[in-house]
Design a protein around this motif. Structure first.
Motif, PDB file in Angstrom:
ATOM      1  N   ILE A 235       1.002  -1.350  -0.072  1.00  0.00           N
ATOM      2  CA  ILE A 235      -0.207   0.081  -0.063  1.00  0.00           C
ATOM      3  C   ILE A 235       0.698   1.452   0.015  1.00  0.00           C
ATOM      4  N   LYS A 236       1.891   1.123   0.851  1.00  0.00           N
ATOM      5  CA  LYS A 236       2.560   2.468   0.972  1.00  0.00           C
ATOM      6  C   LYS A 236       3.573   2.571  -0.311  1.00  0.00           C
ATOM      7  N   GLN A 237       4.142   1.441  -0.880  1.00  0.00           N
ATOM      8  CA  GLN A 237       5.106   1.529  -1.893  1.00  0.00           C
ATOM      9  C   GLN A 237       4.587   1.446  -3.400  1.00  0.00           C
ATOM     10  N   THR A 238       3.389   0.875  -3.581  1.00  0.00           N
ATOM     11  CA  THR A 238       2.839   0.604  -4.902  1.00  0.00           C
ATOM     12  C   THR A 238       1.279   0.590  -4.786  1.00  0.00           C
ATOM     13  N   ALA A 239       1.025   1.636  -4.189  1.00  0.00           N
ATOM     14  CA  ALA A 239      -0.674   1.967  -4.209  1.00  0.00           C
ATOM     15  C   ALA A 239      -1.294   1.820  -5.586  1.00  0.00           C
TER      16      ALA A 239
ATOM     17  N   TRP B 190      -0.464   0.286  -8.311  1.00  0.00           N
ATOM     18  CA  TRP B 190      -0.265  -1.121  -8.828  1.00  0.00           C
ATOM     19  C   TRP B 190      -1.480  -2.205  -7.961  1.00  0.00           C
ATOM     20  N   LEU B 191      -1.468  -1.847  -6.811  1.00  0.00           N
ATOM     21  CA  LEU B 191      -2.414  -2.646  -5.871  1.00  0.00           C
ATOM     22  C   LEU B 191      -3.859  -2.401  -6.290  1.00  0.00           C
ATOM     23  N   VAL B 192      -4.279  -1.298  -6.394  1.00  0.00           N
ATOM     24  CA  VAL B 192      -5.629  -0.916  -6.933  1.00  0.00           C
ATOM     25  C   VAL B 192      -5.730  -1.526  -8.281  1.00  0.00           C
ATOM     26  N   LEU B 193      -5.053  -1.541  -8.854  1.00  0.00           N
ATOM     27  CA  LEU B 193      -5.606  -2.140 -10.626  1.00  0.00           C
ATOM     28  C   LEU B 193      -5.099  -3.906 -10.220  1.00  0.00           C
ATOM     29  N   THR B 194      -4.398  -4.192  -9.417  1.00  0.00           N
ATOM     30  CA  THR B 194      -4.337  -5.745  -9.231  1.00  0.00           C
ATOM     31  C   THR B 194      -5.743  -6.004  -8.611  1.00  0.00           C
ATOM     32  N   LEU B 195      -6.342  -5.534  -7.693  1.00  0.00           N
ATOM     33  CA  LEU B 195      -7.475  -5.734  -6.991  1.00  0.00           C
ATOM     34  C   LEU B 195      -8.533  -5.828  -8.142  1.00  0.00           C
ATOM     35  N   PHE B 196      -8.327  -4.805  -8.980  1.00  0.00           N
ATOM     36  CA  PHE B 196      -9.425  -4.742 -10.328  1.00  0.00           C
ATOM     37  C   PHE B 196      -9.315  -6.041 -11.116  1.00  0.00           C
ATOM     38  N   SER B 197      -8.155  -6.414 -11.320  1.00  0.00           N
ATOM     39  CA  SER B 197      -7.915  -7.482 -12.219  1.00  0.00           C
ATOM     40  C   SER B 197      -8.402  -8.768 -11.332  1.00  0.00           C
ATOM     41  N   MET B 198      -8.415  -8.903 -10.264  1.00  0.00           N
ATOM     42  CA  MET B 198      -8.847  -9.976  -9.567  1.00  0.00           C
ATOM     43  C   MET B 198     -10.456  -9.920  -9.708  1.00  0.00           C
ATOM     44  N   TYR B 199     -11.082  -8.868  -9.772  1.00  0.00           N
ATOM     45  CA  TYR B 199     -12.646  -8.754  -9.786  1.00  0.00           C
ATOM     46  C   TYR B 199     -12.735  -9.421 -11.010  1.00  0.00           C
ATOM     47  N   LEU B 200     -12.063  -8.749 -12.328  1.00  0.00           N
ATOM     48  CA  LEU B 200     -12.308  -9.373 -13.519  1.00  0.00           C
ATOM     49  C   LEU B 200     -12.051 -10.845 -13.627  1.00  0.00           C
ATOM     50  N   ALA B 201     -11.149 -11.421 -13.140  1.00  0.00           N
ATOM     51  CA  ALA B 201     -10.909 -12.675 -13.135  1.00  0.00           C
ATOM     52  C   ALA B 201     -12.348 -13.631 -12.430  1.00  0.00           C
ATOM     53  N   LEU B 202     -12.660 -12.977 -11.425  1.00  0.00           N
ATOM     54  CA  LEU B 202     -13.654 -13.730 -10.851  1.00  0.00           C
ATOM     55  C   LEU B 202     -15.295 -13.529 -11.332  1.00  0.00           C
ATOM     56  N   ARG B 203     -15.372 -12.280 -12.052  1.00  0.00           N
ATOM     57  CA  ARG B 203     -16.867 -12.047 -12.525  1.00  0.00           C
ATOM     58  C   ARG B 203     -16.865 -11.794 -13.971  1.00  0.00           C
TER      59      ARG B 203
ATOM     60  N   LEU C 236      -0.836  -7.866 -13.618  1.00  0.00           N
ATOM     61  CA  LEU C 236      -2.311  -7.698 -12.926  1.00  0.00           C
ATOM     62  C   LEU C 236      -2.225  -6.029 -13.058  1.00  0.00           C
ATOM     63  N   ALA C 237      -1.356  -5.186 -13.075  1.00  0.00           N
ATOM     64  CA  ALA C 237      -1.804  -3.627 -13.059  1.00  0.00           C
ATOM     65  C   ALA C 237      -2.097  -3.442 -14.478  1.00  0.00           C
ATOM     66  N   ALA C 238      -1.274  -3.969 -15.328  1.00  0.00           N
ATOM     67  CA  ALA C 238      -1.581  -3.559 -16.806  1.00  0.00           C
ATOM     68  C   ALA C 238      -2.960  -4.254 -17.308  1.00  0.00           C
ATOM     69  N   TYR C 239      -3.449  -5.282 -16.758  1.00  0.00           N
ATOM     70  CA  TYR C 239      -4.405  -5.999 -17.334  1.00  0.00           C
ATOM     71  C   TYR C 239      -5.647  -5.095 -17.667  1.00  0.00           C
ATOM     72  N   PRO C 240      -6.192  -4.232 -16.574  1.00  0.00           N
ATOM     73  CA  PRO C 240      -7.446  -3.435 -16.602  1.00  0.00           C
ATOM     74  C   PRO C 240      -6.840  -2.292 -17.594  1.00  0.00           C
ATOM     75  N   VAL C 241      -5.791  -2.003 -17.474  1.00  0.00           N
ATOM     76  CA  VAL C 241      -5.484  -0.631 -18.379  1.00  0.00           C
ATOM     77  C   VAL C 241      -5.527  -0.882 -19.889  1.00  0.00           C
ATOM     78  N   SER C 242      -5.189  -2.030 -20.080  1.00  0.00           N
ATOM     79  CA  SER C 242      -5.544  -2.795 -21.718  1.00  0.00           C
ATOM     80  C   SER C 242      -6.575  -2.553 -22.215  1.00  0.00           C
TER      81      SER C 242
END
Length: 489
Positions: free
Chosen positions: A269-273, A275-288, A331-337
């Protein structure tokens, strides 16, 4: 997802490599490492110059046989030093080779799987990952571990898709290299594979003997080190390695009584916020939404296979998460693509602007031209380097200077020994001739208290006000040095 090339998108990979060059190697020749950097550079140097290939060695007094890690990475470093020489520059070049190779492999893999635009975005998010930018500047095992983990996972995915034996062999070999690099940290690889197989409902693949052969092949590759130790009569080093790794570190947590489960997540969270937000969104996409994107699921599996176990153990450092950073970039790049071509084109143009601006700023206003690590020791060495006889033993009295920072630095520079002394130890040493060429780091209070005794054999060389520390050297060394300096003038 943008699979086709965006207009005016030419030479994007060269721009990515250029950005990596600026980020990873800016002022790479400047002296000074974090103390573990000295240690790991020394292992490679002593492999190349002193023949310590199978057992890591720092100095005759401090870590004459370092059994905490296998020598594999330092063997590679030693070969690199054999060709290019051992220095701060070559040590950093060696360290940077691994993220550069990881970047090239990751880019080309993504280009084949998802197209140029996606590959560019993954490269962009990988190059500018703050933990990678920070850790690349000193030699260690985490960058090689990241590379070998990535390649092993890539071969697994090819085996998963095509079910060819050659890919399982590649997966096993690089799993073994990861084990040789950092022992049990390589278990992230089979754990990620298990998560992925379970998630994609392909666990039945394990009924085949080939994946198990791949796993055993990795163990066989790792066994080359203990076998070599056995053949050279040094198997006790491997026994100490097992005790340190599995008892002292894994089971006992190196003496830690408590830990914070969310420490790794807080670091991200402190160093890569972003990337983390985009990664969580990628997880949502993977599940939904993108439930059939097995490559997406693989990188989520790797990310979780690193993050969850590290969160559970007592003993952990931020650089232990290095194997998951290629997955993090994906995972950070996935939703941006999925953004429009027009938006991605603007991202590309902004990336070029940032890269050029950053290169020019760092060229005009470099951040690391001054020695920031252990400047006192380098100032001392400027003086002692002028002397015909160099000190070969350093005494740190009453913990006036961090012991391991100095011991590791000295081991890398000239294999000199560093001893931690008390004031009585100091007085005992100056009363006897022991054949060593001493230099002492002494608290000024101790020096002033015993100045009438110390001045008989020692000469005050320099005083550091910040540490309230006197540096004193044997008079014979100092006098010879002064004569040489006068002759040169």
């Amino acid at each position: 997802m943008q699979k086709d090339t965006v207009s005016n998108f030419s030479h994007h990979f060269l721009w990515i490599l250029g950005a990596a060059l600026v980020v990873y190697l800016q002022q790479a020749w400047v002296s000074g490492f974090f103390q573990d950097g000295y240690l790991y550079a020394a292992f490679g140097k002593h492999a190349a110059l002193r023949g310590n290939w199978l057992v890591n060695h720092l100095s005759d007094f401090s870590y004459p046989a370092f059994f905490h890690h296998s020598p594999f990475v330092f063997l590679l470093e030693g070969l690199f030093f054999k060709i290019f020489g051992a220095s701060y520059l070559t040590a950093r070049l060696f360290s940077a080779l691994f993220p550069f190779l990881a970047l090239v492999i990751l880019y080309n893999w993504m280009k084949k799987e998802k197209g140029e635009v996606f590959a560019f975005l993954v490269g962009l998010f990988f190059v500018f990952l703050p933990p990678v930018m920070k850790k690349v500047r000193f030699p260690g095992m985490d960058m090689p571990l990241m590379l070998f983990t990535l390649v092993s996972i890539m071969f697994y995915y090819k085996a998963y898709v095509d079910n060819l034996k050659k890919y399982w062999i590649g997966c096993g070999v690089f799993f073994g290299l990861a084990m040789l690099t950092k022992g049990p940290m390589a278990l992230f690889i089979p754990l990620a594979i298990l998560i992925h197989l379970g998630w994609t409902k392909k666990i039945s693949l394990l009924k085949n003997s080939t994946p198990w052969f791949s796993f055993l092949l990795g163990l066989l590759v790792f066994s080359l080190w203990p076998l070599a130790l056995q053949l050279t009569g040094q198997f006790h080093i491997f026994e100490k390695y097992l005790d340190f790794t599995f008892i002292h570190t894994v089971a006992e947590g190196r003496g830690l009584s408590e830990y914070t489960f969310f420490q790794c997540l807080l670091f991200l969270i402190k160093q890569t916020a972003p990337w983390l937000v985009l990664t969580l969104f990628s997880m949502y996409l993977a599940l939904r939404v993108r439930s059939q994107d097995h490559l997406l699921k693989l990188f989520i599996s790797l990310w979780l296979a690193v993050l969850i176990p590290l969160s559970m153990v007592k003993f952990k450092y931020s650089h232990y998460m290095m194997p998951m950073y290629p997955a993090y970039a994906f995972l950070a790049a996935y939703p941006v693509s999925f953004l429009s071509s027009k938006v991605i084109k603007k991202i590309y143009q902004g990336f070029i602007f940032v890269t050029v601006t950053m290169a020019l700023l760092l060229l005009i206003f470099p951040l690391t031209t001054e020695i920031r690590r252990d400047p006192e020791i380098f100032e001392i060495r400027k003086l002692t380097d002028l002397m015909p006889v160099k000190p070969d033993t350093w005494g740190v009295v009453s913990d006036v200077y961090p012991y391991w920072a100095l011991a590791n630095l000295n081991g890398f520079h000239d294999h000199s020994n560093t001893l931690s002394l008390t004031a009585p130890d100091l007085l005992s040493i100056i009363e006897q001739e022991d054949g060593k060429n001493w230099i002492f780091l002494i608290p000024s209070s101790v020096y002033n208290q015993h100045v009438h005794l110390l001045d008989v054999r020692l000469k005050k060389l320099i005083y550091f006000e910040k540490q309230d520390m006197v540096v004193a050297i044997e008079r014979a060394i100092f006098d010879d040095g002064q004569m040489l300096i006068k002759k040169r003038r």
